[in-house]
Scaffold this motif. Structure first.
Motif, mmCIF file in Angstrom:
data_model
loop_
_atom_site.group_PDB
_atom_site.id
_atom_site.type_symbol
_atom_site.label_atom_id
_atom_site.label_comp_id
_atom_site.label_asym_id
_atom_site.label_seq_id
_atom_site.Cartn_x
_atom_site.Cartn_y
_atom_site.Cartn_z
ATOM 1 N N ILE A 282 -57.392 3.506 83.599
ATOM 2 C CA ILE A 282 -57.498 3.188 82.174
ATOM 3 C C ILE A 282 -58.914 3.380 81.635
ATOM 4 O O ILE A 282 -59.104 3.876 80.532
ATOM 5 C CB ILE A 282 -57.044 1.735 81.922
ATOM 6 C CG1 ILE A 282 -55.572 1.566 82.317
ATOM 7 C CG2 ILE A 282 -57.240 1.339 80.479
ATOM 8 C CD1 ILE A 282 -55.105 0.125 82.279
ATOM 9 N N PHE A 283 -59.917 2.992 82.418
ATOM 10 C CA PHE A 283 -61.277 2.951 81.916
ATOM 11 C C PHE A 283 -62.079 4.193 82.289
ATOM 12 O O PHE A 283 -61.682 4.973 83.151
ATOM 13 C CB PHE A 283 -61.982 1.691 82.424
ATOM 14 C CG PHE A 283 -61.295 0.425 81.983
ATOM 15 C CD1 PHE A 283 -61.030 0.199 80.653
ATOM 16 C CD2 PHE A 283 -60.910 -0.523 82.901
ATOM 17 C CE1 PHE A 283 -60.396 -0.951 80.239
ATOM 18 C CE2 PHE A 283 -60.275 -1.685 82.494
ATOM 19 C CZ PHE A 283 -60.023 -1.896 81.160
ATOM 20 N N GLU A 284 -63.238 4.351 81.631
ATOM 21 C CA GLU A 284 -64.118 5.496 81.838
ATOM 22 C C GLU A 284 -65.508 5.009 82.230
ATOM 23 O O GLU A 284 -65.877 3.877 81.952
ATOM 24 C CB GLU A 284 -64.213 6.296 80.538
ATOM 25 C CG GLU A 284 -62.877 6.790 80.044
ATOM 26 C CD GLU A 284 -62.922 7.122 78.558
ATOM 27 O OE1 GLU A 284 -63.955 6.884 77.906
ATOM 28 O OE2 GLU A 284 -61.897 7.596 78.057
ATOM 29 N N LEU A 285 -66.267 5.901 82.841
ATOM 30 C CA LEU A 285 -67.618 5.573 83.282
ATOM 31 C C LEU A 285 -68.659 6.293 82.443
ATOM 32 O O LEU A 285 -68.393 7.328 81.850
ATOM 33 C CB LEU A 285 -67.798 5.952 84.751
ATOM 34 C CG LEU A 285 -66.908 5.244 85.751
ATOM 35 C CD1 LEU A 285 -67.160 5.789 87.149
ATOM 36 C CD2 LEU A 285 -67.125 3.750 85.709
ATOM 37 N N SER A 286 -69.854 5.723 82.447
ATOM 38 C CA SER A 286 -70.997 6.307 81.762
ATOM 39 C C SER A 286 -72.180 6.255 82.718
ATOM 40 O O SER A 286 -72.242 5.401 83.593
ATOM 41 C CB SER A 286 -71.305 5.499 80.498
ATOM 42 O OG SER A 286 -72.504 5.915 79.913
ATOM 43 N N ASP A 287 -73.140 7.152 82.535
ATOM 44 C CA ASP A 287 -74.296 7.149 83.433
ATOM 45 C C ASP A 287 -75.402 6.218 82.954
ATOM 46 O O ASP A 287 -76.439 6.106 83.586
ATOM 47 C CB ASP A 287 -74.834 8.559 83.651
ATOM 48 C CG ASP A 287 -75.182 9.268 82.364
ATOM 49 O OD1 ASP A 287 -74.882 8.741 81.272
ATOM 50 O OD2 ASP A 287 -75.737 10.377 82.443
ATOM 51 N N GLU A 288 -75.178 5.532 81.825
ATOM 52 C CA GLU A 288 -76.138 4.527 81.352
ATOM 53 C C GLU A 288 -75.357 3.332 80.818
ATOM 54 O O GLU A 288 -74.216 3.454 80.383
ATOM 55 C CB GLU A 288 -77.049 5.098 80.276
ATOM 56 C CG GLU A 288 -76.318 5.603 79.057
ATOM 57 C CD GLU A 288 -77.260 6.258 78.064
ATOM 58 O OE1 GLU A 288 -77.051 6.054 76.866
ATOM 59 O OE2 GLU A 288 -78.178 6.967 78.514
ATOM 60 N N GLU A 289 -75.989 2.190 80.871
ATOM 61 C CA GLU A 289 -75.338 0.979 80.362
ATOM 62 C C GLU A 289 -75.458 0.978 78.845
ATOM 63 O O GLU A 289 -76.535 0.790 78.289
ATOM 64 C CB GLU A 289 -75.979 -0.267 80.979
ATOM 65 C CG GLU A 289 -75.165 -1.500 80.816
ATOM 66 C CD GLU A 289 -75.595 -2.615 81.716
ATOM 67 O OE1 GLU A 289 -74.895 -3.626 81.764
ATOM 68 O OE2 GLU A 289 -76.636 -2.490 82.375
ATOM 69 N N GLU A 290 -74.329 1.206 78.191
ATOM 70 C CA GLU A 290 -74.309 1.338 76.734
ATOM 71 C C GLU A 290 -74.201 -0.042 76.083
ATOM 72 O O GLU A 290 -73.572 -0.940 76.628
ATOM 73 C CB GLU A 290 -73.111 2.185 76.322
ATOM 74 C CG GLU A 290 -73.121 3.568 76.914
ATOM 75 C CD GLU A 290 -71.822 4.323 76.693
ATOM 76 O OE1 GLU A 290 -70.816 3.691 76.280
ATOM 77 O OE2 GLU A 290 -71.815 5.524 76.942
ATOM 78 N N PRO A 291 -74.803 -0.201 74.893
ATOM 79 C CA PRO A 291 -74.652 -1.475 74.189
ATOM 80 C C PRO A 291 -73.202 -1.638 73.717
ATOM 81 O O PRO A 291 -72.519 -0.664 73.424
ATOM 82 C CB PRO A 291 -75.605 -1.356 72.999
ATOM 83 C CG PRO A 291 -75.829 0.097 72.831
ATOM 84 C CD PRO A 291 -75.653 0.736 74.167
ATOM 85 N N MET A 292 -72.754 -2.886 73.677
ATOM 86 C CA MET A 292 -71.364 -3.146 73.312
ATOM 87 C C MET A 292 -71.075 -2.811 71.854
ATOM 88 O O MET A 292 -70.019 -2.322 71.540
ATOM 89 C CB MET A 292 -71.060 -4.616 73.611
ATOM 90 C CG MET A 292 -69.630 -4.972 73.472
ATOM 91 S SD MET A 292 -68.666 -4.254 74.782
ATOM 92 C CE MET A 292 -67.282 -5.322 74.772
ATOM 93 N N TRP A 293 -72.006 -3.087 70.972
ATOM 94 C CA TRP A 293 -71.762 -2.846 69.540
ATOM 95 C C TRP A 293 -72.662 -1.793 69.059
ATOM 96 O O TRP A 293 -73.513 -1.516 68.662
ATOM 97 C CB TRP A 293 -71.891 -4.129 68.732
ATOM 98 C CG TRP A 293 -71.069 -5.223 69.318
ATOM 99 C CD1 TRP A 293 -71.531 -6.303 69.991
ATOM 100 C CD2 TRP A 293 -69.640 -5.342 69.345
ATOM 101 N NE1 TRP A 293 -70.484 -7.076 70.410
ATOM 102 C CE2 TRP A 293 -69.307 -6.511 70.034
ATOM 103 C CE3 TRP A 293 -68.599 -4.565 68.841
ATOM 104 C CZ2 TRP A 293 -68.016 -6.935 70.225
ATOM 105 C CZ3 TRP A 293 -67.324 -4.999 69.048
ATOM 106 C CH2 TRP A 293 -67.039 -6.152 69.722
#
Length: 99
Positions: free
Chosen positions: A88-99
């Motif tokens: 279901i979920f996806e990954l990113s190479d950086e921790e993105e802000p929630m908003w």
């Protein structure tokens, strides 16, 4: 299934499962070694699943469903979310802000 945002490596199910247990902690890609995090969109999906689960539990409690059934429903929902997380979920190479 999860894929690395840096190199495109497709995680095996066994490699992707530890992401289900710690959403805020990044994990290293087994192929390139870059740290991977849940994307902000994936964390929002997780928040929506949690909200829907809480609404279902509150509703089932308000119709006087016996408490063991409420716990059974909650357990099934949590187990399903943990087992389906890699799909279901996806990954990113950086921790993105929630908003």
């Amino acid at each position: 299934m999860f894929s690395c945002a840096s190199c495109g490596y497709k995680f095996k199910y066994k490699e992707a499962m530890p992401f289900s247990w710690n959403a805020r902690v990044g994990r290293d890609c087994p192929n390139c070694g870059n740290r991977q995090y849940y994307s902000a969109a994936s964390r929002k999906k997780s928040m929506y699943f949690t909200l829907v689960g809480m609404i279902i539990i509150i509703f089932s409690n308000s119709i006087n469903l016996p408490l063991p059934y409420v716990f059974l429903i909650a357990g099934v929902m949590v187990s399903a979310l943990l087992l389906l997380t890699p799909f279901i979920f996806e990954l990113s190479d950086e921790e993105e802000p929630m908003w």
